[in-house]
Design a protein around this motif. Structure first.
Motif, PDB file in Angstrom:
ATOM      1  N   UNK A 242     -54.850 149.477   5.678  1.00 60.94           N
ATOM      2  CA  UNK A 242     -53.852 148.832   6.538  1.00 60.94           C
ATOM      3  C   UNK A 242     -53.568 149.715   7.751  1.00 60.94           C
ATOM      4  N   UNK A 243     -53.612 151.044   7.564  1.00 59.37           N
ATOM      5  CA  UNK A 243     -53.387 151.956   8.685  1.00 59.37           C
ATOM      6  C   UNK A 243     -54.469 151.773   9.747  1.00 59.37           C
ATOM      7  N   UNK A 244     -55.724 151.603   9.323  1.00 66.00           N
ATOM      8  CA  UNK A 244     -56.803 151.336  10.281  1.00 66.00           C
ATOM      9  C   UNK A 244     -56.483 150.090  11.105  1.00 66.00           C
ATOM     10  N   UNK A 245     -55.966 149.068  10.434  1.00 62.99           N
ATOM     11  CA  UNK A 245     -55.673 147.801  11.116  1.00 62.99           C
ATOM     12  C   UNK A 245     -54.495 147.967  12.086  1.00 62.99           C
ATOM     13  N   UNK A 246     -53.396 148.565  11.619  1.00 60.83           N
ATOM     14  CA  UNK A 246     -52.196 148.614  12.467  1.00 60.83           C
ATOM     15  C   UNK A 246     -52.318 149.618  13.617  1.00 60.83           C
ATOM     16  N   UNK A 247     -53.317 150.500  13.551  1.00 63.02           N
ATOM     17  CA  UNK A 247     -53.546 151.408  14.680  1.00 63.02           C
ATOM     18  C   UNK A 247     -54.606 150.851  15.627  1.00 63.02           C
ATOM     19  N   UNK A 248     -54.960 149.579  15.449  1.00 63.61           N
ATOM     20  CA  UNK A 248     -55.971 148.940  16.289  1.00 63.61           C
ATOM     21  C   UNK A 248     -55.532 148.708  17.727  1.00 63.61           C
ATOM     22  N   UNK A 249     -54.243 148.806  17.990  1.00 66.32           N
ATOM     23  CA  UNK A 249     -53.771 148.712  19.365  1.00 66.32           C
ATOM     24  C   UNK A 249     -53.087 147.414  19.744  1.00 66.32           C
ATOM     25  N   UNK A 250     -53.296 146.354  18.976  1.00 69.44           N
ATOM     26  CA  UNK A 250     -52.722 145.053  19.332  1.00 69.44           C
ATOM     27  C   UNK A 250     -51.538 144.713  18.423  1.00 69.44           C
ATOM     28  N   UNK A 251     -50.530 144.057  19.003  1.00 72.09           N
ATOM     29  CA  UNK A 251     -49.390 143.581  18.215  1.00 72.09           C
ATOM     30  C   UNK A 251     -49.890 142.662  17.102  1.00 72.09           C
ATOM     31  N   UNK A 252     -50.896 141.871  17.396  1.00 71.05           N
ATOM     32  CA  UNK A 252     -51.467 140.953  16.405  1.00 71.05           C
ATOM     33  C   UNK A 252     -51.978 141.712  15.172  1.00 71.05           C
ATOM     34  N   UNK A 253     -52.472 142.942  15.353  1.00 70.68           N
ATOM     35  CA  UNK A 253     -52.954 143.745  14.220  1.00 70.68           C
ATOM     36  C   UNK A 253     -51.813 144.018  13.236  1.00 70.68           C
ATOM     37  N   UNK A 254     -50.656 144.373  13.774  1.00 74.19           N
ATOM     38  CA  UNK A 254     -49.492 144.635  12.918  1.00 74.19           C
ATOM     39  C   UNK A 254     -49.030 143.352  12.237  1.00 74.19           C
ATOM     40  N   UNK A 255     -49.002 142.268  13.024  1.00 73.12           N
ATOM     41  CA  UNK A 255     -48.557 140.994  12.468  1.00 73.12           C
ATOM     42  C   UNK A 255     -49.484 140.525  11.342  1.00 73.12           C
ATOM     43  N   UNK A 256     -50.779 140.805  11.475  1.00 76.69           N
ATOM     44  CA  UNK A 256     -51.748 140.403  10.450  1.00 76.69           C
ATOM     45  C   UNK A 256     -51.422 141.080   9.115  1.00 76.69           C
ATOM     46  N   UNK A 257     -51.136 142.372   9.154  1.00 80.35           N
ATOM     47  CA  UNK A 257     -50.794 143.103   7.924  1.00 80.35           C
ATOM     48  C   UNK A 257     -49.445 142.628   7.392  1.00 80.35           C
ATOM     49  N   UNK A 258     -48.478 142.420   8.294  1.00 79.84           N
ATOM     50  CA  UNK A 258     -47.146 141.952   7.870  1.00 79.84           C
ATOM     51  C   UNK A 258     -47.248 140.584   7.198  1.00 79.84           C
ATOM     52  N   UNK A 259     -48.030 139.669   7.786  1.00 77.52           N
ATOM     53  CA  UNK A 259     -48.191 138.323   7.198  1.00 77.52           C
ATOM     54  C   UNK A 259     -48.878 138.397   5.834  1.00 77.52           C
ATOM     55  N   UNK A 260     -49.908 139.232   5.731  1.00 80.80           N
ATOM     56  CA  UNK A 260     -50.611 139.399   4.453  1.00 80.80           C
ATOM     57  C   UNK A 260     -49.624 139.832   3.364  1.00 80.80           C
ATOM     58  N   UNK A 261     -48.807 140.829   3.672  1.00 85.84           N
ATOM     59  CA  UNK A 261     -47.866 141.346   2.670  1.00 85.84           C
ATOM     60  C   UNK A 261     -46.765 140.353   2.352  1.00 85.84           C
ATOM     61  N   UNK A 262     -46.282 139.635   3.360  1.00 88.22           N
ATOM     62  CA  UNK A 262     -45.262 138.620   3.088  1.00 88.22           C
ATOM     63  C   UNK A 262     -45.815 137.533   2.156  1.00 88.22           C
ATOM     64  N   UNK A 263     -47.075 137.184   2.339  1.00 91.57           N
ATOM     65  CA  UNK A 263     -47.714 136.209   1.444  1.00 91.57           C
ATOM     66  C   UNK A 263     -47.781 136.742   0.023  1.00 91.57           C
ATOM     67  N   UNK A 264     -48.020 138.057  -0.131  1.00 95.55           N
ATOM     68  CA  UNK A 264     -48.045 138.671  -1.466  1.00 95.55           C
ATOM     69  C   UNK A 264     -46.660 138.660  -2.098  1.00 95.55           C
TER      70      UNK A 264
END
Length: 135
Positions: free
Chosen positions: A110-132
């Motif tokens: 998840x750290x690799x994803x959220x350090x990708x530079x885009x707000x969408x990267x953070x939102x993708x991880x946040x949405x995944x976890x909210x679904x869990x």
């Protein structure tokens, strides 16, 4: 007759009012997750190290700290990620999860994803976890 005025408040964060508190919370989470300063800057989308240092100093001394709305939105995503992890695992285990390879992100952490530079990267991880959290 009655005159009803719609409230003017919006859900948009206020950069001056929310900047310092948001940054302090982010820095606490970043410390717990053992994020380097470079990782912190990439998560927040900040490219100017001197500006980041100034924000941190002002936030730590509880001075008003105006930060961009997009940075506040990124911190909001980090708070969502952290909150979901604490709900699913625990505060202690959240750091391990953020660093571990994950099949949900094609083997990246998840750290690799959220350090990708885009707000969408953070939102993708946040949405995944909210679904869990919400099944």
């Amino acid at each position: 007759g009655c005159v009803y005025l719609m409230p003017t408040a919006t859900l948009q964060p206020d950069p001056m009012r929310h900047g310092g508190p948001a940054l302090r919370v982010f820095l606490n989470i970043a410390r717990h997750w053992c994020l380097t300063e470079d990782e912190q800057m990439r998560v927040l989308g900040v490219g100017d190290r001197a500006l980041f240092e100034e924000w941190k100093a002002r936030a730590r001394s509880h001075e008003a700290t105006a930060i961009q709305v997009e940075v506040l939105l990124r911190i909001g995503s980090v708070l969502s990620i952290y909150g979901s992890l604490v709900t699913l695992l625990s505060h202690e285990r959240s750091s391990d999860w953020i660093h571990a390879p994950n099949s949900a992100f094609a083997g990246k952490s998840a750290l690799d994803v959220i350090t990708g530079g885009q707000l969408e990267d953070l939102d993708r991880v946040a949405r995944y976890l909210l679904a869990q959290v919400h099944g």
